[in-house]
Structure formats: structure tokens, C-alpha cells
Design a protein around this motif. Structure first.
Motif, PDB file in Angstrom:
ATOM      1  N   SER A  92     -53.905  69.077 -95.674  1.00 51.89           N
ATOM      2  CA  SER A  92     -54.232  70.297 -94.931  1.00 51.89           C
ATOM      3  C   SER A  92     -55.651  70.201 -94.397  1.00 51.89           C
ATOM      4  CB  SER A  92     -54.084  71.530 -95.823  1.00 51.89           C
ATOM      5  OG  SER A  92     -54.911  71.424 -96.969  1.00 51.89           O
ATOM      6  N   TYR A 102     -52.279  78.702 -94.474  1.00 51.76           N
ATOM      7  CA  TYR A 102     -51.211  77.716 -94.619  1.00 51.76           C
ATOM      8  C   TYR A 102     -50.778  77.695 -96.076  1.00 51.76           C
ATOM      9  CZ  TYR A 102     -55.136  74.976 -96.357  1.00 51.76           C
ATOM     10  OH  TYR A 102     -56.234  74.570 -97.055  1.00 51.76           O
ATOM     11  N   LEU A 110     -51.554  71.695 -91.015  1.00 51.43           N
ATOM     12  CA  LEU A 110     -50.810  71.189 -92.166  1.00 51.43           C
ATOM     13  C   LEU A 110     -49.952  70.021 -91.675  1.00 51.43           C
ATOM     14  CD1 LEU A 110     -50.098  71.678 -95.182  1.00 51.43           C
ATOM     15  CD2 LEU A 110     -48.290  73.207 -94.392  1.00 51.43           C
TER      16      LEU A 110
END
Length: 366
Positions: free
Chosen positions: A135, A151, A348
Motif C-alpha cells: 500500500s 484503503y 493498493l
């Protein structure tokens, strides 16, 4: 900056012997406490003021300086300089104390923000079953650590479920909305067997939360989001898009946006419009990589105002694993924008390695 006061004094001592008597360079020592206050604490500033007064006296009382035949230690102009230097030293000491206090306060705030970010946007696992993940989060403000981009990746009995979203607006309200959404997703991801039901449950939680908060901004408190499910058997992905930039699938010879025009409204607006969630299914084969991102990436501009060409850049990074891909993306965004990020950024990346063709079932919900 810490060596600036020393450099200041050295330059003065080099200039003093070569300047005319009418131009006593030693008077500029009055500013030494303020120069010191830029990088040092109050005690050092007070010491520099005392040193400046002492050095002014030495230079004024030395006949050889600047070609003088007699010293001017107690000349009224030099006495006035001593007094001014002492007063500036007092002001510089106060300034340094205030600056030090603010720096400590800012450090405490950043520490709390770092803790909040680790809770709100905790790092995703680098491995879930056969999947490799990583990420990226960048705040547009240097002082900020968290914002409205979010995320998450959750292993469930239905597969690995991914979320990326972007809360409308900035500030504490955006952070609060992001926290509520992530909490709802982390809980519902284990309970809802179908991806549209998961999106609907998250939206219900968001609508309830917005109503509880009240205020005239309830209707505007919405979030664009993408929900992705990679089932245990692998080989495909399911996508529910709620008004968010579509995911990008990266495979050998192809970089493709996964968008069939079935996007639902953003979360917290869908209940008002009454539109259903639509699931799009795509192949996800060994060697493929999926990139989820927020619009801060594609809206990054260069010095000429040109938007960042994400798909073009990804085409040259197809072989990179998730960590390498996001690191390269991070560096390229900073270089492209000239280190002037205008919006928060979240991304992501998920990859199914080519040597692991199947995805073992994640641990069932506990």
C-alpha cells in the motif's frame, strides 16, 4: 542553521579589520541573538547575547581594529550598541522559548497523528495466501499524516476483499468519515457473502453515521469507493465501483482499466438515488497485478498543468512486484509534480505470482 551564528561571527571578524573607522562592522553583532534564535534554545540565545556584548566591547576597546589609534570602549555610540544588543538578546530568548514550545507541541501532535494513522490506515499484510500486497499513502500537506483517502485488505471466508476510497472534503470531518467507513467494512467483509450486499451494508452504516452527526452537510458527506473480491479459487476478480476511478489490471503486454460503465453512485448518495450495485467480473491470472488508487494520482499535474499519465507509466513497470511498483510510482509522482502534491494519494497493489497459480482459501471469519 545550527552553525549559522558561528559563521556570522567569523565573517564579521574578517570584515572588521578592513573596514574604515566610520563603518564599525561590530554594530551588526546586535543581530546575533536573533540569528541564534533560528535554530537554538533560549539558553544558547541568552549566551550568544552576552557573548555579542562582550565581543562588541573587545572590538570597540581595541585601538588596532579598523585602523583606530585609540579605543572607543565607552563611546556613547558603542554603549548604545551594548544596550540594544542586550534588549535584542531578551527578545531573541523569548522568541527561542516560544519556537521551542511550538516545536514540542507540533512533535506531540505528529506523534498522535502517527498513532491515529496506524489505527485508521494500518499497513496491509504483504502476503495473504498466494497474493502479494502493498500500500501507499501520501498526504498533500507536509504537516498532515492522515486524511480522507483510505484503503483496506481483509482475508475472509469468501476470499480476499479489498477497499479503496476517497472521502469528499478535508479535515477532521473527512478523517471521521474515513474511520466510520473502514470500521463498517472490516466488520461487514466477514459477514456478507455477496459483494453488492457488502457495499450496501457499508453504505447503510455510512448513512446512519451521517444522520447521527447531523448538520447541513449530511447529503454532501459521501465517499467514492471500489470494492474488490478475489475468491478462494482465484483466476478472477469481482468489482463493485461506487463512483471511483476504476482499478487497473497490469499483465504482460497489457495495462487495462477495469471499467464497463456500470459504476454506482458514491456511498451515501446511492440510497438517495436508489440505484443498485452492479458486479463486474474480470480474469485475474497468475502474473497479473491489480492497482487500486485514488484520484489524487491521476489529477497530479506537472509544471505545464498536464495530468499525470498513469496508464502510460504503468506500462513500463509491468514486471515490478507490488512494493517496487508503488515505490516507483511514489518517486515518479514527486518528480512529475516537482514535489508539489496538491491532493492526498492512496494506492493498493495486489499481485498473483506466476509461480503460484491458485489462491488457497483464507482463514474463515472468526
Amino acid at each position: 542553521m545550527r552553525w549559522l551564528p558561528v559563521l556570522y561571527v567569523v565573517v564579521l571578524l574578517l570584515l572588521e579589520p578592513v573596514t574604515p573607522v566610520e563603518w564599525p562592522v561590530s554594530f551588526v553583532l546586535i543581530a546575533l541573538p536573533l540569528v541564534t534564535a533560528f535554530a537554538h534554545g533560549p539558553a544558547v540565545v541568552a549566551g550568544s547575547a552576552a557573548f555579542a556584548v562582550f565581543l562588541e566591547g573587545v572590538l570597540a576597546g581595541t585601538p588596532c581594529c579598523a585602523g583606530r589609534e585609540v579605543g572607543y570602549l565607552w563611546d556613547r555610540h558603542y554603549v548604545a550598541a551594548y544596550i540594544c544588543t542586550a534588549l535584542v538578546g531578551v527578545l531573541g530568548t523569548i522568541l527561542a522559548a516560544h519556537r521551542t514550545h511550538r516545536e514540542r507541541t507540533l512533535a506531540d501532535v505528529r506523534f498522535v497523528a502517527d498513532i491515529a494513522q496506524r489505527v485508521l490506515l494500518r499497513p496491509v499484510p504483504h502476503r495473504i495466501g498466494s497474493l502479494q500486497l502493498d500500500s501507499l499513502y501520501l498526504s498533500a500537506a507536509a504537516e498532515a499524516r492522515i486524511g480522507g483517502d483510505l484503503y483496506e485488505a481483509v482475508p475472509t471466508g469468501y476470499g480476499v476483499r479489498l477497499l479503496i476510497g476517497d472521502v469528499r472534503g478535508k479535515g477532521l470531518l473527512a478523517v471521521e468519515t474515513a474511520a466510520a467507513l473502514l470500521g463498517a467494512f472490516r466488520e461487514a467483509a466477514h459477514d456478507e457473502p455477496a459483494l453488492p450486499a457488502l457495499a450496501a451494508r457499508v453504505e447503510t452504516s455510512m448513512d446512519r453515521r451521517a444522520t447521527q452527526l447531523g448538520g447541513h452537510e449530511v447529503v454532501e458527506r459521501f465517499v467514492t469507493a471500489v470494492f474488490v473480491e478475489i475468491p478462494p479459487e482465484g483466476q478472477l476478480i469481482r468489482v463493485v465501483n461506487c463512483g471511483h476511478p476504476p482499478p487497473v489490471r497490469i499483465r504482460s503486454g497489457e495495462v487495462r482499466e477495469l471499467d464497463r460503465g456500470h459504476s454506482a453512485p458514491p456511498l451515501n448518495l446511492g440510497m438517495l438515488l436508489g440505484e443498485p450495485y452492479h458486479v463486474d467480473t474480470y480474469d485475474f491470472l497468475p502474473g497479473d497485478q491489480l492497482l487500486l488508487y485514488t484520484d489524487g494520482i491521476t489529477e497530479t499535474r506537472d509544471a505545464n498543468g498536464t495530468f499525470y499519465p498513469l496508464l502510460q507509466r504503468l506500462g513500463s513497470w509491468r514486471t515490478l512486484p507490488p512494493r517496487g511498483l508503488l515505490e516507483r510510482l511514489h518517486q515518479d509522482l514527486l518528480a512529475y509534480s516537482g514535489n508539489r502534491m496538491q491532493d492526498d494519494i492512496a494506492a493498493l497493489a495486489v499481485r498473483l505470482p506466476a509461480d503460484e497459480p491458485s489462491l488457497p482459501p483464507p482463514s474463515p471469519a472468526g
